[in-house]
Design a protein around this motif. Sequence first.
Motif, PDB file in Angstrom:
ATOM      1  N   ASN A 149      38.966  32.679  34.303  1.00  0.00           N
ATOM      2  CA  ASN A 149      38.630  34.130  34.969  1.00  0.00           C
ATOM      3  C   ASN A 149      37.647  34.772  33.964  1.00  0.00           C
ATOM      4  OD1 ASN A 149      41.059  34.487  32.983  1.00  0.00           O
ATOM      5  ND2 ASN A 149      41.260  36.389  34.320  1.00  0.00           N
ATOM      6  N   VAL A 181      40.738  31.607  42.134  1.00  0.00           N
ATOM      7  CA  VAL A 181      40.276  31.774  40.533  1.00  0.00           C
ATOM      8  C   VAL A 181      41.421  31.661  39.822  1.00  0.00           C
ATOM      9  CG1 VAL A 181      39.298  33.091  38.923  1.00  0.00           C
ATOM     10  CG2 VAL A 181      38.029  32.955  41.159  1.00  0.00           C
ATOM     11  N   GLY A 184      43.256  32.000  36.040  1.00  0.00           N
ATOM     12  CA  GLY A 184      43.003  32.156  34.768  1.00  0.00           C
ATOM     13  C   GLY A 184      43.998  32.580  33.754  1.00  0.00           C
ATOM     14  N   TRP A 234      36.405  41.557  44.171  1.00  0.00           N
ATOM     15  CA  TRP A 234      37.063  40.029  44.455  1.00  0.00           C
ATOM     16  C   TRP A 234      37.663  40.062  45.892  1.00  0.00           C
ATOM     17  CZ3 TRP A 234      36.242  36.496  40.808  1.00  0.00           C
ATOM     18  CH2 TRP A 234      35.735  36.860  39.462  1.00  0.00           C
ATOM     19  N   LEU A 241      42.939  35.829  43.375  1.00  0.00           N
ATOM     20  CA  LEU A 241      43.083  35.896  42.007  1.00  0.00           C
ATOM     21  C   LEU A 241      44.424  35.515  41.481  1.00  0.00           C
ATOM     22  CD1 LEU A 241      40.968  38.849  40.855  1.00  0.00           C
ATOM     23  CD2 LEU A 241      40.319  36.606  40.338  1.00  0.00           C
ATOM     24  N   TYR A 291      45.638  35.639  37.857  1.00  0.00           N
ATOM     25  CA  TYR A 291      45.219  35.835  36.336  1.00  0.00           C
ATOM     26  C   TYR A 291      46.506  35.760  35.742  1.00  0.00           C
ATOM     27  CZ  TYR A 291      44.990  40.819  37.771  1.00  0.00           C
ATOM     28  OH  TYR A 291      45.323  42.196  38.061  1.00  0.00           O
TER      29      TYR A 291
END
Length: 405
Positions: free
Chosen positions: A10, A33, A35, A68, A75, A77
């Motif tokens: 990310n 995504v 990360g 996003w 996401l 993360y």
Amino acid sequence: MSEPLVIVGNGMAAARLVDELAKVALGRYAIAVIGDEPRLAYNRVLLSSVLAGETTSQDIELRPASWWRDRGVTLKYGCTATGVDVGRRELKIENDESVPFSKLVLTTGSSPLRLNVPGADLAGVHTFRDSRDVDLLLTLAAQKKRVVVVGGGLLGLEAAYGLAKAGAPVTLVHLMDRLMERQLDAPAAELLKSLVERKGIEILLNANTARIHGVTRVEGVELVDGRLIPADAVIFAAGIRPNVALAREAGISVKRGIVVDDHLQTGAPDVFAIGECAEHRGICYGLVEPAYEQARVLARHLAGREASYAGSIVATNLKVSGVSVFSAGDFIGGDGSESIVLSDINHGTYKKLVISGGRLIGAVLIGDVGDALWYLELIRTRQPTQRIRADMMFGRSLAIRSEAA
């Protein structure tokens, strides 16, 4: 129905890829995504500015969470990817979860190198690579700890500048005979050294680290020539290594980086890699701009358009330790090339243009970088420069006027 596209990492490359995909293939992919850094993607180039107190950690975020969401991105993360099952097309993450993919893009970046010297495992030895490192270095600076930074490339200079501006006494040691030897010629590096030293940073060149002294924590750094530098902390900023473990363990071809072709595809079907982790035609770039160029090409390829990546002209255009620095292309030159140099040490400026075959092939600028992007355009497009040769050193405006006359 949208195809599941999973991006591992990310950072800046991932954010740019999502941005490019939104332009050319919005809605085609359901993007996730994944990360391991515990925050939204941020501008890593500006970490030294955070360390120096010139900006805040929040201000360097590339996009807000709403950006996003608006692009339909999921996401995750602060979440580590643990494996890739190429056959089943699944990404394994922490807690034994799996994320299915139709396409997988690895943007796993790089990790800082730690020198293999005695004492490297002592308390007080750190690296400078991500926002977590910045938080730790800010604590050192606030305590006015004596810091030795090992490495006189871009990372080392940025760490030294940030620490010095935050209040720490800093000595920078560099193995080579000049700073930023990959980006600067000798006169430019010497000028940069003098400008950085004016900021209170001690710089030692031709300085090879032999060992780090201390019983339980850092007390000093000994060089091969016997010099001993007192220190409360050591920052390793002597290079980076592409993060390739995920690809290697999945059986994907790896050399120094993850090997990709001109479509940024790895040896595995529908698995791609861009950014610092990728190796294209034998080159791992380790810079932001090539990652952005790769993201643009890959987005078009994933959109079903004709696109291929032929490599990047390496360019640096940054403030290094508060000094504006630009270099691009073949700034050393060779047989058949000629160099035009303008040097004004008292005003802290240096310009060098390298010409071959009537075309600009390289440039180095220190201090005055106002025309850097124009020089970069000339290098990339290989425009003939005969008509502007006499004036191009003095900038775009004068050169264009003389060309039109």
